[in-house]
Design an enzyme around this catalytic site. Structure first.
Site, PDB file in Angstrom:
ATOM      1  N   ASP A  58       0.812  -1.216   0.000  1.00 32.44           N
ATOM      2  CA  ASP A  58       0.000   0.000   0.000  1.00 32.44           C
ATOM      3  C   ASP A  58       0.850   1.274   0.000  1.00 32.44           C
ATOM      4  O   ASP A  58       2.011   1.270   0.403  1.00 32.44           O
ATOM      5  CB  ASP A  58      -0.882   0.031   1.254  1.00 32.44           C
ATOM      6  N   HIS A 203       3.576  -2.206   3.117  1.00 29.31           N
ATOM      7  CA  HIS A 203       3.633  -0.823   2.637  1.00 29.31           C
ATOM      8  C   HIS A 203       4.927  -0.617   1.870  1.00 29.31           C
ATOM      9  O   HIS A 203       6.005  -0.828   2.418  1.00 29.31           O
ATOM     10  CB  HIS A 203       3.550   0.155   3.812  1.00 29.31           C
TER      11      HIS A 203
HETATM   12 ZN   LIG Z   1      -2.459   3.160   3.231  1.00 37.70          ZN
END
Ligand SMILES: [Zn+2]
Length: 251
Positions: A58, A203
């Protein structure tokens, strides 16, 4: 900044009026029944067969870390999903194009990573539609997967998912890599959570949006890259394979 595992209520296929959810006035609108949508529930796992998992990344694309993630994935022949923020797509289009060219999936992670619950329905739609358009322009096709920032899907985003044909994707394994707990800890958490159907939250972005670097992380995603190098061979040796949610319909 909460990044807790998803504990959203199950509301798959709850039939509601998208008109009502989006706050449109009744005057001149189609009858509510005609505009009703089957609002999906965020999916926390995939149904892709024994020992099949999904890796997700992400907040990118990042010009620094996304290519490193892609290198590791390519080395193992693994495909993943990258939930990108629209504002980063315009900044780093070449990274998006590489993600697509190497067979990965680009998902929608909003435009600027807000808490969607804080926005109006119209603002939520704008966050999602602008990102659809940005990814389509750069990557050649609009996403079919959506993940809300912080897992804060809010009713409005689920209604937009129904309208745009997006599947809301949550996760089942959160190693909290954004907090930089150490690459060994990240890897151990992923291995501990590995299971048939698991969706892992990572992430690769250096920021969650134009005003939202993840607190405490310093925007450094090197631990995620190192962890990936460590745990992928372990999981592959254990018999796991990896896929992307778009390839498998929801349970
Ligand atoms: Zn995020």
């Amino acid at each position: 900044m909460p990044k807790t595992p998803c504990s959203l209520p199950r509301r798959r296929f709850l039939s509601v009026s998208a008109t009502a959810l989006l706050g449109f006035g009744a005057a001149g609108a189609a009858p509510a029944a005609a505009r009703a949508r089957r609002v999906p529930t965020p999916e926390t796992t995939i149904d892709a067969g024994p020992l099949v998992m999904a890796l997700t990344f992400d907040d990118g694309p990042s010009p620094q870390y996304t290519p490193q993630v892609l290198d590791v994935l390519r080395g193992h022949g693994v495909h993943a999903t990258f939930f990108v923020c629209g504002d980063n797509v315009g900044l780093y289009p070449d990274v998006v194009r590489r993600i697509v060219a190497e067979g990965h999936v680009v998902g929608n992670h909003s435009w600027s990573h807000p808490h969607l619950s804080d926005l109006s329905a119209a603002e939520v739609r704008d966050q999602m539609q602008r990102t659809q358009d940005a990814v389509a322009k750069v990557g050649g096709r609009a996403p079919v997967l959506f993940r809300a920032p912080y897992g804060d899907f809010a009713d409005a985003s689920l209604a937009v998912c129904a309208d745009l044909g997006l599947r809301p994707i949550s996760w089942s394994v959160d190693p909290a890599d954004w907090a930089n707990p150490g690459s060994a800890t990240i890897a151990d958490r992923v291995v501990a959570g590995a299971a048939t159907g698991a969706i892992v939250l990572h992430h690769d972005g250096t920021e969650g949006g134009d005003d939202n670097p993840e607190p405490g992380s310093g925007g450094d995603r090197s631990q995620t890259v190192t962890a990936l190098k460590s745990y992928l061979p372990r999981l592959i040796s254990a018999g796991y394979t990896f896929t992307t949610p778009d390839a498998h319909p929801p349970r």
